[in-house]
Design a protein around this motif. Sequence first.
Motif, mmCIF file in Angstrom:
data_model
loop_
_atom_site.group_PDB
_atom_site.id
_atom_site.type_symbol
_atom_site.label_atom_id
_atom_site.label_comp_id
_atom_site.label_asym_id
_atom_site.label_seq_id
_atom_site.Cartn_x
_atom_site.Cartn_y
_atom_site.Cartn_z
ATOM 1 N N GLY B 592 0.820 -1.215 0.000
ATOM 2 C CA GLY B 592 0.000 0.000 0.000
ATOM 3 C C GLY B 592 0.844 1.251 0.000
ATOM 4 N N ILE B 593 0.523 2.168 0.930
ATOM 5 C CA ILE B 593 1.233 3.444 0.941
ATOM 6 C C ILE B 593 2.450 3.425 1.850
ATOM 7 N N SER B 594 2.697 2.272 2.506
ATOM 8 C CA SER B 594 3.875 2.174 3.361
ATOM 9 C C SER B 594 4.965 1.394 2.642
ATOM 10 N N ASP B 595 6.185 1.538 3.134
ATOM 11 C CA ASP B 595 7.298 0.795 2.552
ATOM 12 C C ASP B 595 7.875 -0.153 3.587
ATOM 13 N N ILE B 596 8.233 -1.358 3.109
ATOM 14 C CA ILE B 596 9.099 -2.186 3.932
ATOM 15 C C ILE B 596 10.470 -2.089 3.296
ATOM 16 N N TYR B 597 11.405 -1.630 4.096
ATOM 17 C CA TYR B 597 12.681 -1.152 3.591
ATOM 18 C C TYR B 597 13.744 -2.057 4.189
ATOM 19 N N VAL B 614 20.985 -7.816 9.040
ATOM 20 C CA VAL B 614 19.867 -7.299 8.242
ATOM 21 C C VAL B 614 19.147 -6.237 9.058
ATOM 22 N N ARG B 615 18.986 -5.062 8.444
ATOM 23 C CA ARG B 615 18.200 -4.022 9.079
ATOM 24 C C ARG B 615 16.944 -3.828 8.263
ATOM 25 N N ALA B 616 15.827 -3.621 8.939
ATOM 26 C CA ALA B 616 14.585 -3.407 8.203
ATOM 27 C C ALA B 616 13.788 -2.299 8.868
ATOM 28 N N TYR B 617 13.137 -1.507 8.044
ATOM 29 C CA TYR B 617 12.269 -0.450 8.552
ATOM 30 C C TYR B 617 10.898 -0.656 7.947
ATOM 31 N N TRP B 618 9.889 -0.427 8.764
ATOM 32 C CA TRP B 618 8.530 -0.364 8.217
ATOM 33 C C TRP B 618 8.183 1.116 8.230
ATOM 34 N N ASN B 619 8.422 1.756 7.088
ATOM 35 C CA ASN B 619 8.207 3.198 6.969
ATOM 36 C C ASN B 619 6.762 3.446 6.604
#
Lengths: 149, 664
Positions: B592-597, B614-619
């Motif tokens: 959708g309008i969010s990113d999994i980075y 591994v680094r991940a952001y749920w922006n």
Amino acid sequence: MRLWAALAALAALVCLAAAPDPADELSNPAQEARARAMFEQIRCVVCQNESIDDSEADMARIVRQSIRTQIAAGRSDAQVRGFLVQRYGEFILLRPRFSLANAAAWLVPFVIVGAGGLVILWRARRPPPPPVSPLTAEEEARLAALRDS
Amino acid sequence: MTAELGSFALILALVLSLAQACLSITGRIRGSAALTGAGEGAAAGAFLAVACAFTALMIAFVTSDFSVVNVAENSHTAKPLLYKIAGVWGNHDGSMVLWCLALTGFGAVIALGGDGLPTRLKANAVASQGVLGAMFLAYTVFASNPLLRVLHPPVEGASLNPILQDPFLAIHPPFLYSGYVGMSVVYSLAIAALIEGRIDAAWARWVRPWALASWSLLTIGITLGSFWAYYELGWGGWWAWDPVENASFMPWLAATALLHSAVVTEKRGALSAWTVFLALMAFTFSMLGAFLVRSGVLMSVHAFAVNPQRGMLLLGILGVAAGSGFGLFAWRAPSLPGGGLFAPISRETALVINNLFISAAAVTVLLGTLYPLIREALTSDMASFGGPYYTLTFVPLMAMVLLILPIGPLLAWKRADLYGALQRLWVAALLAMAAGALVLLINQPHKALAAFGVALGAWLIAGTLAELADRAHVGKAGPGEAMRRLGRLPRGAWGMTLAHIGMGVFVMGAAFETAWRVEASKVMGLGDHLTLGVYQLSLDSVGPFEGPNFAAERGMVTVTKDGQTVCVGQPARRFYPVQRQTLSKVAICPPGISDIYIVLGERRDDSGRPTWLVRAYWNRWSRLIFFGPLLMALGGVVSLSDRRLRFGLPQRATKPAVAPEPAE
């Protein structure tokens, strides 16, 4: 000169791409949250323009460890900040202090708004100029006379 | 041979620009149409000459002619074609040619297309554009000519910095530079009008299309640059208040203020001195940006060619252009007519308040950028003005502007009914508060300020739509009548609506993403899982991958939610052998309008089996941050297509708002 510039750019890039190692995290989540909040306000002084939260550089890692150790030892945020300033100078604080030397930077934006606001208010309070009244018959006649002469 | 032709063309352009300035000035003084016409011809010639030089440089890059220093230092045979082309402006010297191309191009457009302008005003503007062109071309020819040859050509080039080898970075400078340099036309028109001593509604109407076009281009350029930083630098953020970012943001703020004050000058003949001031300021900020980026006086992650001598030259150009502009302003402004009167509650006042806050915000950015330098010079200790400074100064100032934004368009010119305007906005206010409350309740941890930000964004969107509905008489007339009214709305009104909605979309995204970004990091082996908010990430495989000019290690990360696969991200670490540089390539999955980075870190073999950090952001809502500004730029373009603003069209007779007064 060009080579030097290129090297500087490369050094800057090494600082990019953050990677705070999860292994270093404090076990107390409240303390860890404080540490993380502080990381965002502390500059990686060897990088080009980054917080230690964003930086992979050794310096950033060392300062992160130092902050975590101090917080775990029960020191307050202000104490930790004071320690860092003593060590690295005020340059390390991304949020500048409210001091006399920084007064202009903190105040000027609000002074502009305040002064501008006063000017607007002052103009608003001035009585509106009287509406331009149409010419009287006598004036019309004089105008016509002037025009014709 | 092409490089020499290019060098020659660049020198020719310099001479033609000088001729353009001299001919136009002389023609203006003597009132000779032949001389001003020759000046216009010279302007077109200067543009063609720079275009030749630019083409020559591009040919050198595309054919990898390493006997040209600039190509040897910034290109490589194995580089993909797109980046060979982008290499032209991916370095200091080449980007100056692009700058000059835009500058002379705009000069040529005024000279050839500005038939609607009064002769004397046009001659002044063409002359001013010629002086600017001559200064920047002289700088390019004498201090940073990219077409110089090297005595012993290397076999292979040093290649472009890998971090710059990215499609968004490749295309964003042309937008940014056209935006910066577009402000030069606004500047020249201001100079021209100050010389004539006449600033009126017609002048504001000539300035507005240029300001709109530059503003739209700048908006697109900044957005693309920010998006590039977001996904290329791999730090999960999109704006760092870096000096280079600020350098592009200050002209944008000045242009935004200018667009709004020019409306007042155009419609009501008021604020003319202030509008001229902003017109001068916008290009001054553009030049200041060029100086800051290229002189190395400031520390920045984007540091370009760092060369103090060039910095001095650019500072000199900035001093001459800004000094003469503001000097002329100080001399002429007192004699400018005051213009139309307005009551305290009116659309004029709303726009004045808008300008007050935007100007204060621009000063904040200027101070934050330059204060460390000033302080260092005065007290020799360094201070940093980072993100937290702007959060406490810039953000509240802009929040104030945005809070009153929906009210402005509902106020009438001259004298307005504030109570009536607020009455028409109560539905929007309720919606905004509901959105804020909802966001506050749903999200953990509860952050009131961020919820206020989301409410503010919703207020902008709902308030702007309410104004549109009001114009269309929705609710008062039938739906057919409302549609007819909407269809008759001028393009300018649609442009404003789009831009304001875009601002709202951006504010919502920025507030939400900053407050409720979720991040997680873990040293992962194959098959390990990482929890990121409601998502589960698993590292399925990591394998080698060959690119055109790099070797990479690429991971496959499956993102699942409640057991359902959402997407598969492929974060990579690229190694560029030419520069001996490693670069993280972020994977972005958009639910959708969010990113999994997702960022793949270095490989570690210390625990017996290979692992990767591994680094991940749920922006969350991060798409809105980039979509909003694009909507704003679209608004600018729609507004630009308004027939009333089209450049060079014969103007419909308008009643002059103020009687011109002779200049003292």
